[in-house]
Design an enzyme around this catalytic site. Structure first.
Site, PDB file in Angstrom:
ATOM      1  N   HIS A  38       0.828  -1.211   0.000  1.00 13.16           N
ATOM      2  CA  HIS A  38       0.000   0.000   0.000  1.00 13.16           C
ATOM      3  C   HIS A  38       0.869   1.270   0.000  1.00 13.16           C
ATOM      4  CE1 HIS A  38      -3.946  -1.914   0.212  1.00 13.16           C
ATOM      5  NE2 HIS A  38      -3.328  -2.859   0.916  1.00 13.16           N
ATOM      6  N   LEU A 125      -1.841 -12.717  -6.405  1.00 13.35           N
ATOM      7  CA  LEU A 125      -0.515 -12.904  -7.009  1.00 13.35           C
ATOM      8  C   LEU A 125      -0.447 -12.205  -8.365  1.00 13.35           C
ATOM      9  CD1 LEU A 125       0.057 -16.651  -6.029  1.00 13.35           C
ATOM     10  CD2 LEU A 125       0.863 -14.593  -4.857  1.00 13.35           C
ATOM     11  N   ASP A 172       2.358  -3.835  -9.809  1.00 14.09           N
ATOM     12  CA  ASP A 172       2.179  -5.160 -10.418  1.00 14.09           C
ATOM     13  C   ASP A 172       2.636  -5.197 -11.874  1.00 14.09           C
ATOM     14  OD1 ASP A 172       1.141  -5.585  -7.931  1.00 14.09           O
ATOM     15  OD2 ASP A 172      -0.936  -5.755  -8.562  1.00 14.09           O
TER      16      ASP A 172
HETATM   17  C1  GLA Z   1      -2.806  -4.436  -5.127  1.00 10.91           C
HETATM   18  C2  GLA Z   1      -2.535  -3.375  -6.182  1.00 10.91           C
HETATM   19  C3  GLA Z   1      -1.095  -2.870  -6.093  1.00 10.91           C
HETATM   20  C4  GLA Z   1      -0.753  -2.447  -4.660  1.00 10.91           C
HETATM   21  C5  GLA Z   1      -1.139  -3.550  -3.685  1.00 10.91           C
HETATM   22  C6  GLA Z   1      -0.931  -3.134  -2.247  1.00 10.91           C
HETATM   23  O1  GLA Z   1      -2.064  -5.585  -5.405  1.00 10.91           O
HETATM   24  O2  GLA Z   1      -2.749  -3.911  -7.473  1.00 10.91           O
HETATM   25  O3  GLA Z   1      -0.925  -1.799  -6.998  1.00 10.91           O
HETATM   26  O4  GLA Z   1      -1.381  -1.233  -4.344  1.00 10.91           O
HETATM   27  O5  GLA Z   1      -2.484  -3.946  -3.838  1.00 10.91           O
HETATM   28  O6  GLA Z   1       0.415  -2.929  -1.987  1.00 10.91           O
END
Ligand code: GLA
Length: 383
Positions: A38, A125, A172
């Site tokens: 986050h 994931l 991601d």
């Molecule tokens: C999800 C979102 C990411 C990130 C995480 C928390 O996976 O896709 O962009 O914000 O939550 O770290």
């Protein structure tokens, strides 16, 4: 992990659906985040690595302007490029990926895309970011365009946040596109600068990272995620900074009375998490697994107590893993379900898995799943 079952399926399916072999094969991996949760949408730091589990795409050009996407997991959809160029409102992941790909390209046209994935879906994931990255990479490459990994990552993020309407951060797609085998990625989510940090785990007799899948659907994740983003933005405004990346614990203490309790706790997590990422990079460089594990466990507590995104299954997974002798453990991803990770000393993996399974049984939770996690290569053409 052997990629051939997915690659074989993609080849076979392409041949039976379209009467020819695909003109190329591409892959984009899922990820786990070692630490930095986050923080991406607060312009902060993250330290994820790519998994061996990935989305595989076989593609071929068509003579018309249709795109036909056949996914083993999601079924088949087909759409017209002209319609897609004019489309407003919500799109599917496939439509949105192709819309973004088209916008990035000088030459584009209809194509067949056959897709298989080895990333568990809905476990946190990053199966959807990998799907979108794999599609954009395949679609831009097969049409003769050569886009940088960063350009594709940005396009993938827009596809998910603007087209599909899920307000994800940049972590991601960046890790899926830019990862390197045997390395984690230290990503500055403000500048998008990357440093590849050697992380030799899950090979030979090194320590292992295991993913503990709590097999809980990620409840409420959409609304709660958007809510956390909103509160973090409000906290940044109250602190007089552009984003929480620019805040410090001193500033937070000095302006405590301008923030609600909720804003204070959310901001405290983000500020401390950013500095844990910086410390984790140092621990990784020093091969100091004790220090790294300690930081993982601290991160979990901060996510559970200050950011309030954990659930009992994730808490039990992390706690049982630590009690069983791991260096440290924590929830990974957005929270509210999904997976935890544990950093496990050599030869302790089976013991840790049994301990976590027993702790779940004791509380009448569904049996957890385990996945070895080996830092793997980012998206690329494989054939
Ligand atoms: C999800 C979102 C990411 C990130 C995480 C928390 O996976 O896709 O962009 O914000 O939550 O770290």
């Amino acid at each position: 992990m052997d990629a051939s079952p997915q690659v074989d399926w993609v080849r076979g399916e392409h041949l039976s659906l379209h009467g020819s072999n695909p003109q190329g094969l591409w892959m984009a991996p899922g990820r786990v985040n070692v630490i930095g949760e986050h923080t991406d949408y607060n312009n902060g730091f993250v330290l994820p690595f790519a998994l061996e589990n990935a989305v595989f795409v076989g593609a071929s050009l068509r003579s018309d302007d249709r795109v036909v996407v056949s996914s083993r997991q999601l079924g088949t959809s087909s759409f017209d490029l002209d319609d897609l160029a004019r489309a407003t409102g919500r799109l599917s992941h496939a439509e949105s990926a192709i819309q973004q790909a088209m916008e990035e390209c000088h030459t584009f046209g209809g194509m067949n895309l056959v897709v298989d994935s080895s990333i568990p879906i809905g476990s946190g994931l990053s199966s959807s970011a990998a799907f979108v990255c794999a599609l954009i990479l395949a679609a831009t490459d097969v049409t003769g365009n050569s886009l940088s990994p960063e350009t594709i990552a940005r396009a993938a993020r827009r596809a998910e946040s603007e087209g599909v309407g899920v307000p994800v951060g940049v972590m991601d797609p960046m890790v899926s596109m830019c990862a390197k085998a045997e390395h984690a990625i230290f990503l500055d989510c403000h500048t998008l600068d990357i440093e590849h940090i050697p992380f030799r785990v899950s090979v030979g007799d090194s320590p292992e990272v295991i993913v503990i899948d709590t097999r809980t659907p990620r409840r409420l994740v959409g609304g709660e995620y958007a809510d956390r983003r909103r509160v973090c933005n409000n906290a940044a405004v109250a602190l007089g900074v552009e984003s929480l990346r620019d805040a410090s614990l001193e500033k937070l203490a000095a302006k405590r009375d301008r923030l609600s309790d909720e804003e204070f706790h959310r901001a405290r997590h983000v500020i401390t998490e950013n500095s844990r990422v910086v410390s984790a990079v140092k621990a990784m460089r020093d091969d100091d697994f004790e220090a790294l594990g300690e930081l993982l466990s601290e991160s979990h507590h901060s996510l559970a107590d200050d950011f309030e995104v954990s659930i009992p299954e994730l808490d039990v997974a992390a706690e049982a893993a630590v009690d069983a002798g791991t260096y440290g453990a924590r929830m990974t991803g957005a929270g509210f379900g999904g997976c935890a990770i544990a950093l496990v000393p050599p030869d302790l993996t089976r013991q840790v898995e049994s301990a976590v399974t027993a702790a779940f049984r004791e509380r009448d939770f569904e049996p957890p799943g385990f996945l070895p996690a080996k830092p793997s290569a980012g998206a690329h053409r494989i054939d």
